[in-house]
Design a protein around this motif. Structure first.
Motif, PDB file in Angstrom:
ATOM      1  N   VAL A 198       0.836  -1.204   0.000  1.00  0.00           N
ATOM      2  CA  VAL A 198       0.000   0.000   0.000  1.00  0.00           C
ATOM      3  C   VAL A 198       0.867   1.250   0.000  1.00  0.00           C
ATOM      4  CG1 VAL A 198      -1.705   1.323   1.298  1.00  0.00           C
ATOM      5  CG2 VAL A 198      -1.916  -1.164   1.142  1.00  0.00           C
ATOM      6  N   TYR A 199       1.912   1.258   0.851  1.00  0.00           N
ATOM      7  CA  TYR A 199       2.795   2.415   0.911  1.00  0.00           C
ATOM      8  C   TYR A 199       3.536   2.625  -0.410  1.00  0.00           C
ATOM      9  CZ  TYR A 199       2.077   2.832   5.948  1.00  0.00           C
ATOM     10  OH  TYR A 199       1.541   3.011   7.184  1.00  0.00           O
ATOM     11  N   ALA A 200       3.937   1.533  -1.049  1.00  0.00           N
ATOM     12  CA  ALA A 200       4.599   1.658  -2.346  1.00  0.00           C
ATOM     13  C   ALA A 200       3.664   2.297  -3.371  1.00  0.00           C
ATOM     14  CB  ALA A 200       5.055   0.281  -2.833  1.00  0.00           C
ATOM     15  N   ALA A 201       2.398   1.883  -3.340  1.00  0.00           N
ATOM     16  CA  ALA A 201       1.413   2.477  -4.249  1.00  0.00           C
ATOM     17  C   ALA A 201       1.166   3.939  -3.912  1.00  0.00           C
ATOM     18  CB  ALA A 201       0.108   1.687  -4.171  1.00  0.00           C
ATOM     19  N   LEU A 202       1.148   4.270  -2.614  1.00  0.00           N
ATOM     20  CA  LEU A 202       0.926   5.658  -2.201  1.00  0.00           C
ATOM     21  C   LEU A 202       2.079   6.548  -2.639  1.00  0.00           C
ATOM     22  CD1 LEU A 202      -0.535   5.215   1.405  1.00  0.00           C
ATOM     23  CD2 LEU A 202      -1.762   5.585  -0.732  1.00  0.00           C
ATOM     24  N   ALA A 222       2.920  11.931   0.111  1.00  0.00           N
ATOM     25  CA  ALA A 222       2.996  10.535   0.555  1.00  0.00           C
ATOM     26  C   ALA A 222       2.717  10.431   2.045  1.00  0.00           C
ATOM     27  CB  ALA A 222       4.365   9.952   0.228  1.00  0.00           C
ATOM     28  N   PHE A 223       3.258  11.351   2.827  1.00  0.00           N
ATOM     29  CA  PHE A 223       2.997  11.354   4.270  1.00  0.00           C
ATOM     30  C   PHE A 223       1.521  11.565   4.557  1.00  0.00           C
ATOM     31  CE2 PHE A 223       2.485  13.683   8.275  1.00  0.00           C
ATOM     32  CZ  PHE A 223       3.075  12.784   9.164  1.00  0.00           C
ATOM     33  N   ALA A 224       0.904  12.493   3.810  1.00  0.00           N
ATOM     34  CA  ALA A 224      -0.525  12.746   4.000  1.00  0.00           C
ATOM     35  C   ALA A 224      -1.350  11.514   3.644  1.00  0.00           C
ATOM     36  CB  ALA A 224      -0.962  13.937   3.148  1.00  0.00           C
ATOM     37  N   LEU A 225      -1.009  10.865   2.534  1.00  0.00           N
ATOM     38  CA  LEU A 225      -1.729   9.654   2.133  1.00  0.00           C
ATOM     39  C   LEU A 225      -1.553   8.542   3.162  1.00  0.00           C
ATOM     40  CD1 LEU A 225      -0.850   9.570  -1.676  1.00  0.00           C
ATOM     41  CD2 LEU A 225      -3.105   9.974  -0.700  1.00  0.00           C
ATOM     42  N   ALA A 226      -0.322   8.378   3.665  1.00  0.00           N
ATOM     43  CA  ALA A 226      -0.076   7.347   4.673  1.00  0.00           C
ATOM     44  C   ALA A 226      -0.849   7.641   5.950  1.00  0.00           C
ATOM     45  CB  ALA A 226       1.419   7.251   4.960  1.00  0.00           C
ATOM     46  N   ALA A 227      -0.884   8.923   6.347  1.00  0.00           N
ATOM     47  CA  ALA A 227      -1.621   9.291   7.555  1.00  0.00           C
ATOM     48  C   ALA A 227      -3.111   9.022   7.384  1.00  0.00           C
ATOM     49  CB  ALA A 227      -1.380  10.769   7.883  1.00  0.00           C
ATOM     50  N   PHE A 229      -4.447   6.836   5.390  1.00  0.00           N
ATOM     51  CA  PHE A 229      -4.615   5.377   5.368  1.00  0.00           C
ATOM     52  C   PHE A 229      -4.596   4.800   6.776  1.00  0.00           C
ATOM     53  CE2 PHE A 229      -2.579   1.142   5.147  1.00  0.00           C
ATOM     54  CZ  PHE A 229      -3.545   0.468   4.414  1.00  0.00           C
ATOM     55  N   GLU A 230      -3.627   5.207   7.599  1.00  0.00           N
ATOM     56  CA  GLU A 230      -3.515   4.659   8.953  1.00  0.00           C
ATOM     57  C   GLU A 230      -4.695   5.083   9.828  1.00  0.00           C
ATOM     58  OE1 GLU A 230      -1.537   2.464  10.089  1.00  0.00           O
ATOM     59  OE2 GLU A 230      -0.239   2.321   8.342  1.00  0.00           O
ATOM     60  N   VAL A 231      -5.117   6.323   9.695  1.00  0.00           N
ATOM     61  CA  VAL A 231      -6.294   6.776  10.456  1.00  0.00           C
ATOM     62  C   VAL A 231      -7.523   5.990  10.019  1.00  0.00           C
ATOM     63  CG1 VAL A 231      -7.859   8.727  10.842  1.00  0.00           C
ATOM     64  CG2 VAL A 231      -5.385   9.082  10.929  1.00  0.00           C
ATOM     65  N   SER A 232      -7.627   5.697   8.733  1.00  0.00           N
ATOM     66  CA  SER A 232      -8.745   4.905   8.234  1.00  0.00           C
ATOM     67  C   SER A 232      -8.761   3.524   8.864  1.00  0.00           C
ATOM     68  CB  SER A 232      -8.675   4.793   6.705  1.00  0.00           C
ATOM     69  OG  SER A 232      -8.686   6.056   6.095  1.00  0.00           O
ATOM     70  N   LEU A 233      -7.579   2.877   8.927  1.00  0.00           N
ATOM     71  CA  LEU A 233      -7.491   1.553   9.546  1.00  0.00           C
ATOM     72  C   LEU A 233      -7.853   1.612  11.020  1.00  0.00           C
ATOM     73  CD1 LEU A 233      -4.237   0.018   7.990  1.00  0.00           C
ATOM     74  CD2 LEU A 233      -6.603  -0.222   7.219  1.00  0.00           C
ATOM     75  N   LEU A 234      -7.396   2.647  11.700  1.00  0.00           N
ATOM     76  CA  LEU A 234      -7.680   2.787  13.137  1.00  0.00           C
ATOM     77  C   LEU A 234      -9.169   2.945  13.382  1.00  0.00           C
ATOM     78  CD1 LEU A 234      -6.612   3.110  16.028  1.00  0.00           C
ATOM     79  CD2 LEU A 234      -6.379   5.569  15.573  1.00  0.00           C
TER      80      LEU A 234
END
Length: 240
Positions: A198-202, A222-227, A229-234
């Motif tokens: 997922v991070y590679a795609a982001l 990329a940092f914004a997308l990762a954040a 994504f992680e907030v979504s999972l949480l």
């Protein structure tokens, strides 16, 4: 056995549906037109606000031809009208499709759309207040002392519109992930277990959508997308 039909579904000829669609499209077009005309009267002040908020001191906006300033104001007025008129567009879409929806589908539509609008607004605010000013700053200072920093007005407005729209859509990721997991398209455990993919795609996506040739803006994206994504999972871990 005949399939169950929505309670509001009434059989009507194709001409009636087309007439209703034409009427609702006309309402949307008239509303956007009126809002654009109203917004056009203040676009000169909006351009000054954008220049003050997003550009460094001493950077000039230039018009390449007599119509450039007029077209930039018209583009900005249309963007503002679409933003303000979004509730009307959604309402007309909902009224057109509501006869064919079951009560549960109506409730789903009424619930999801406001959430989507809030996420879009958050993405646009993030872009305007954090990402776009820094992107413009790095893009301008990238030339160093070789060139005088001047921006074409029309392209400046287009760039801002693109960034706001892009991040408004990026912030739809939590909703799309939630609907995908809830609908059984993907499992939450799979998303958690395949973070590196997922991070590679982001990162790849951030490089593609970022107009900055330096690595600064793609890293921010990329940092914004990762954040997100992680907030979504949480959040999904607590809701599902």
């Amino acid at each position: 056995m005949l399939p169950e039909l929505p309670p509001k579904d009434v059989e009507a000829p194709l001409e009636a549906h087309l007439a209703e669609l034409r009427r609702r499209l006309l309402v949307v077009v008239l509303v956007i037109l009126l809002l654009s005309m109203g917004a056009f009267t203040v676009t000169d002040r909006l351009i000054l606000i954008l220049k003050k908020d997003l550009l460094l001191e001493g950077v000039r906006l230039v018009a390449l031809n007599p119509l450039d300033y007029l077209m930039a104001r018209a583009k900005l007025a249309l963007v503002a009208a679409l933003a303000v008129g979004t509730p009307v567009i959604i309402y007309e879409v909902f009224k057109f499709i509501s006869p064919g929806l079951f009560p549960t589908e109506e409730r789903f539509f009424v619930t999801v759309v406001p959430i989507s609008l809030v996420l879009f607004l958050l993405g646009a605010v993030f872009s305007y207040t954090i990402l776009t000013p820094r992107s413009i700053q790095y893009l301008i200072t990238y030339s160093g002392e070789v060139a005088i920093p001047m921006l074409v007005l029309g392209k400046f407005i287009g760039f801002i519109s693109f960034m706001l729209l892009s991040f408004g859509l990026i912030f739809q990721i939590p909703l799309l992930l939630y609907l995908s997991v809830r609908g059984g398209v993907v499992r939450l455990e799979d998303l958690r277990g395949k973070r590196r993919y997922v991070y590679a795609a982001l990162i790849g996506g951030s490089v593609l959508i970022s107009p900055d040739p330096t690595p600064i803006t793609p890293l921010i994206v990329a940092f914004a997308l990762a954040a997100v994504f992680e907030v979504s999972l949480l959040v999904m871990g607590r809701l599902l």
